[in-house]
Write a protein that holds these residues in place. Sequence first.
Motif, PDB file in Angstrom:
ATOM      1  N   PRO A  35       0.843  -1.190   0.000  1.00 13.66           N
ATOM      2  CA  PRO A  35       0.000   0.000   0.000  1.00 13.66           C
ATOM      3  C   PRO A  35       0.884   1.247   0.000  1.00 13.66           C
ATOM      4  O   PRO A  35       2.070   1.159   0.329  1.00 13.66           O
ATOM      5  CB  PRO A  35      -0.780  -0.121   1.311  1.00 13.66           C
ATOM      6  N   GLY A  36       0.314   2.364  -0.363  1.00 12.92           N
ATOM      7  CA  GLY A  36       1.126   3.581  -0.309  1.00 12.92           C
ATOM      8  C   GLY A  36       0.394   4.800  -0.809  1.00 12.92           C
ATOM      9  O   GLY A  36      -0.586   4.713  -1.549  1.00 12.92           O
ATOM     10  N   MET A  37       0.882   5.948  -0.343  1.00 17.77           N
ATOM     11  CA  MET A  37       0.379   7.237  -0.801  1.00 17.77           C
ATOM     12  C   MET A  37       1.519   7.984  -1.472  1.00 17.77           C
ATOM     13  O   MET A  37       2.564   8.224  -0.842  1.00 17.77           O
ATOM     14  CB  MET A  37      -0.103   8.073   0.385  1.00 17.77           C
ATOM     15  N   VAL A  38       1.328   8.316  -2.739  1.00 14.60           N
ATOM     16  CA  VAL A  38       2.290   9.141  -3.463  1.00 14.60           C
ATOM     17  C   VAL A  38       1.670  10.528  -3.601  1.00 14.60           C
ATOM     18  O   VAL A  38       0.575  10.674  -4.163  1.00 14.60           O
ATOM     19  CB  VAL A  38       2.593   8.552  -4.855  1.00 14.60           C
ATOM     20  N   ILE A  39       2.322  11.506  -3.040  1.00 12.57           N
ATOM     21  CA  ILE A  39       1.835  12.882  -3.118  1.00 12.57           C
ATOM     22  C   ILE A  39       2.889  13.729  -3.820  1.00 12.57           C
ATOM     23  O   ILE A  39       4.055  13.748  -3.400  1.00 12.57           O
ATOM     24  CB  ILE A  39       1.539  13.454  -1.708  1.00 12.57           C
ATOM     25  N   GLU A  40       2.463  14.379  -4.883  1.00  6.23           N
ATOM     26  CA  GLU A  40       3.372  15.177  -5.706  1.00  6.23           C
ATOM     27  C   GLU A  40       4.617  14.373  -6.079  1.00  6.23           C
ATOM     28  O   GLU A  40       5.749  14.878  -6.035  1.00  6.23           O
ATOM     29  CB  GLU A  40       3.727  16.485  -4.991  1.00  6.23           C
ATOM     30  N   GLY A  41       4.389  13.131  -6.396  1.00  6.59           N
ATOM     31  CA  GLY A  41       5.460  12.265  -6.882  1.00  6.59           C
ATOM     32  C   GLY A  41       6.285  11.593  -5.808  1.00  6.59           C
ATOM     33  O   GLY A  41       7.112  10.734  -6.119  1.00  6.59           O
ATOM     34  N   LYS A  42       6.093  11.958  -4.553  1.00 10.71           N
ATOM     35  CA  LYS A  42       6.879  11.374  -3.455  1.00 10.71           C
ATOM     36  C   LYS A  42       6.032  10.368  -2.675  1.00 10.71           C
ATOM     37  O   LYS A  42       4.880  10.652  -2.343  1.00 10.71           O
ATOM     38  CB  LYS A  42       7.353  12.457  -2.484  1.00 10.71           C
ATOM     39  N   THR A  55       3.909   7.554   2.596  1.00  7.46           N
ATOM     40  CA  THR A  55       3.695   6.504   3.590  1.00  7.46           C
ATOM     41  C   THR A  55       3.330   5.198   2.899  1.00  7.46           C
ATOM     42  O   THR A  55       2.785   5.206   1.789  1.00  7.46           O
ATOM     43  CB  THR A  55       2.577   6.866   4.595  1.00  7.46           C
ATOM     44  N   THR A  56       3.649   4.112   3.560  1.00  9.14           N
ATOM     45  CA  THR A  56       3.166   2.802   3.113  1.00  9.14           C
ATOM     46  C   THR A  56       2.368   2.128   4.235  1.00  9.14           C
ATOM     47  O   THR A  56       2.064   0.943   4.137  1.00  9.14           O
ATOM     48  CB  THR A  56       4.333   1.877   2.689  1.00  9.14           C
ATOM     49  N   ASP A 111      -1.907   4.971   8.427  1.00  9.72           N
ATOM     50  CA  ASP A 111      -1.849   6.349   7.916  1.00  9.72           C
ATOM     51  C   ASP A 111      -2.878   6.550   6.804  1.00  9.72           C
ATOM     52  O   ASP A 111      -3.558   7.578   6.727  1.00  9.72           O
ATOM     53  CB  ASP A 111      -0.458   6.667   7.345  1.00  9.72           C
ATOM     54  N   ILE A 112      -2.936   5.560   5.930  1.00  9.03           N
ATOM     55  CA  ILE A 112      -3.892   5.653   4.818  1.00  9.03           C
ATOM     56  C   ILE A 112      -5.309   5.707   5.373  1.00  9.03           C
ATOM     57  O   ILE A 112      -6.136   6.495   4.923  1.00  9.03           O
ATOM     58  CB  ILE A 112      -3.700   4.452   3.868  1.00  9.03           C
ATOM     59  N   ASN A 113      -5.564   4.915   6.396  1.00  6.88           N
ATOM     60  CA  ASN A 113      -6.910   4.851   6.960  1.00  6.88           C
ATOM     61  C   ASN A 113      -7.287   6.147   7.681  1.00  6.88           C
ATOM     62  O   ASN A 113      -8.348   6.710   7.437  1.00  6.88           O
ATOM     63  CB  ASN A 113      -6.998   3.664   7.928  1.00  6.88           C
TER      64      ASN A 113
END
Lengths: 180, 626
Positions: free
Chosen positions: B332-339, B342-343, B347-349
């Motif tokens: 899992p992961g969040m890419v924000i502005e290419g970065k 978090t995985t 955090d995602i939740n």
Amino acid sequence: MISGPSGLSEREGRVGPVLIGGIGLPWLRDLDFGTQFVRRVEGLDWPEHVMVEDLSFAAHRVLDRINEIAPSRVILVGCMPREVDPPGTVRRYLLDLTPPPDQEVHDRLAEAAGGIIDLDHTLAVVRYWKGFPEGTIVIEIEPGDRSFGLGFSPEVEGAVDEVLAMVQEEVAKPPSEVPT
Amino acid sequence: MCFKNLPIEFDDAGKARLKEGVKDPYAFNPVELKSYARPADGPGAKLGAPPKLRDWNIDPVTRVAGSLAVHTVLDLENKVAVDAHSIASLFRGYEIILEGRDPRDAIDISSRACGVCGGVHATVSALAIEMTFGICPPPLGVEVRNLGEVGEYFYDRPLHLGLLAGPDYSTSLVSVTNPELVTLAEKTLCRHGDIHGYRTIKDIMDALNPLTGRIYLEALEWTRVGRVMCMIMFGKYPHPSTIVPGGMSTTISVSSFNEFYTQLGKIFDFCKVITRLWDDLMDFFLEANPEYEQVGARPTNIAQTGVFDNSEVYDATYANINEWGNARWNVPGMVIEGKLVTTNLTDINVGFEEFIEHSFYDDWTKGSQPRFKTDPLGNPLSPHHPWNKRTLPRPTGKNFKEKYTWDTAPRWDRQSIETGAYGSVWVTALAGQTVDNPFIESTGDGMRMVMPRHELPEDELYWKVPRTLNAMERNRARAYAMANSAAVGMNIMLKALEYWRRGETAVSTPFKVPKDERLGVGFWEASRGWLVHHMHIDKGKILNYQITTPSTLNAAPRDPFGTPGPYEEAVVGTPILESVRDEDIKGIDILRAIRSFDPCMPCTTHIDTGLGTIVREVNSCGCTLE
């Protein structure tokens, strides 16, 4: 969902069972007629060469399945809102096997690929790739209730026996009487 | 620290908490939306007024489930789309259907949310139930579930590239919108022709012609292979009846794995070809006109929930959710502005919220306190979080300044996020933390994949994270995502055989439906990415069930902060690159932008130019809607 062993019959060079296929939209009451009809009748005492199957999936998957079965005849049962007849009206017709225009097939196939189950999509896509044998019969019923839920409207429930009688009549026809 | 908009910080132990001194941490004042107006300065500002704008409506024809429409405004002087609204025009209501039911029903009922992705909905529902019930499948049950999913992905992805997105790059269509490209394609040799067998780019474009093209037709055949793989493990597809809480009810034998491998071998060869084919095709367009890089471009904000559990780590608990989430083959992961920020699934939740300011719903947060202020680990939750959400349909407003869609606006850290098959390789590549294995290497800026020998020799593929998230790169990465899933499938199969060899052949575990109050969540991925089911039960019944799907994210409307959803963002700024007169424009670049997401709603989409109707299709499976 095969009713009895898939015995063979032979007609005009095509070998395979007689396929009774239901196409329905789950949990949408009358629109689920094809599926529910198959469930009701699959346990009946059908001749050995008859297969009863739920074909409630996307058109190209039905094409795959029909190509696998290679039936000598197909009898399709479903519910289609044509809005020209009163609810519960049963229409039986011999399918014209002329392939539909390319654009229509592309449009319908693209929608089927998105998971849409639709009798007309199936008729168009399977016809285009010559999946249906001659003498394919469609028996469709006009819905009265298309809302979410189980069970049929009184009009459609009242027509179940009529549809079953039509299917049995088609199955009983000897090859010489099958319309082409 | 992964949050920049929500007032959440982390203590020394890494636990999230609300920042001190923030009086109402989740409050906001919705901004008023305004119609598009040509800017006072910048490109096009000096052109004579009134601007030559044209409304384009992508108008749905629906069947039984859901539909997508996109309204756009084109600036024909500057040849660019300047405004867009994404409209989900039907209400589905699975959340309401599930209220009050036995939790186990959620598997079969939610599976029907989608005609393509029935297996993933059933699976994610099983995951949510496992967490809620406190049960975990035996290791082989986890692996069999994984394998079924590999098969399911190979139903959707070839279809999308071959039948849905592919025709937009076909000779039959490009010859109408950009005939000069067809001429150029005829003279352009393919770099990988020795692998895929197409000599020129035009040969590829010919093969994408609807109904007659080889790629188009073969895509249908490949979906059959995917379906066979899926049915070997799931018993039935698209709505498996063998996915149960705590594992699978499938009868598995060694021959199941042998049959699966027979199909997987074919998939390896397919991936060797399809990746190079899309490389050649996309490179051709980008080199022929670099402006294609802006078609469908938007900020690189990607949200993935991870898929393919590691059976040695997965325990279905929320307490260990980050551990087992990060052990997935696709993390899992969040890419924000290419970065990659978090995985961690926690955090995602906790950063996830749904807004309805421009959706046909009532605000459930008004007049009541949120049911849950924290998650089970004490991390703060927003009143707009799915565990606190209520689905309250109210189709009022019905204009672009008020409400215009049945989709909600899901946001993470109050930012617009998209998801997709491409996102899965994107996040995993950036994470650089692949489990040690012989087939996949995540390099931090790309992904290396080995496709074992089948009829074609062993081949190594490399996908590099692109600099821009746009239509072409979504399509290219989707092809590589298939290779990634095939390689994952090989790893999983070897693992499953190892369990079998050791005699660990159980695939399910017994359970009882708990009668006390519990929370659970399933994080999984559809072929199109993000798939989450949040569940709240008490007395053996579902109190609240919330589904967010890939197209819930991608087709989202503007949020209360005025930020457009991903389709909307991708359309705005898309250049109109057709080399025809204004009155002959087909809107192909707009449609390429939208289709590159693999839209997932049962719809037939028409573009109404106002001069007649040009019919094109965007296809889907119906899981966008509530």
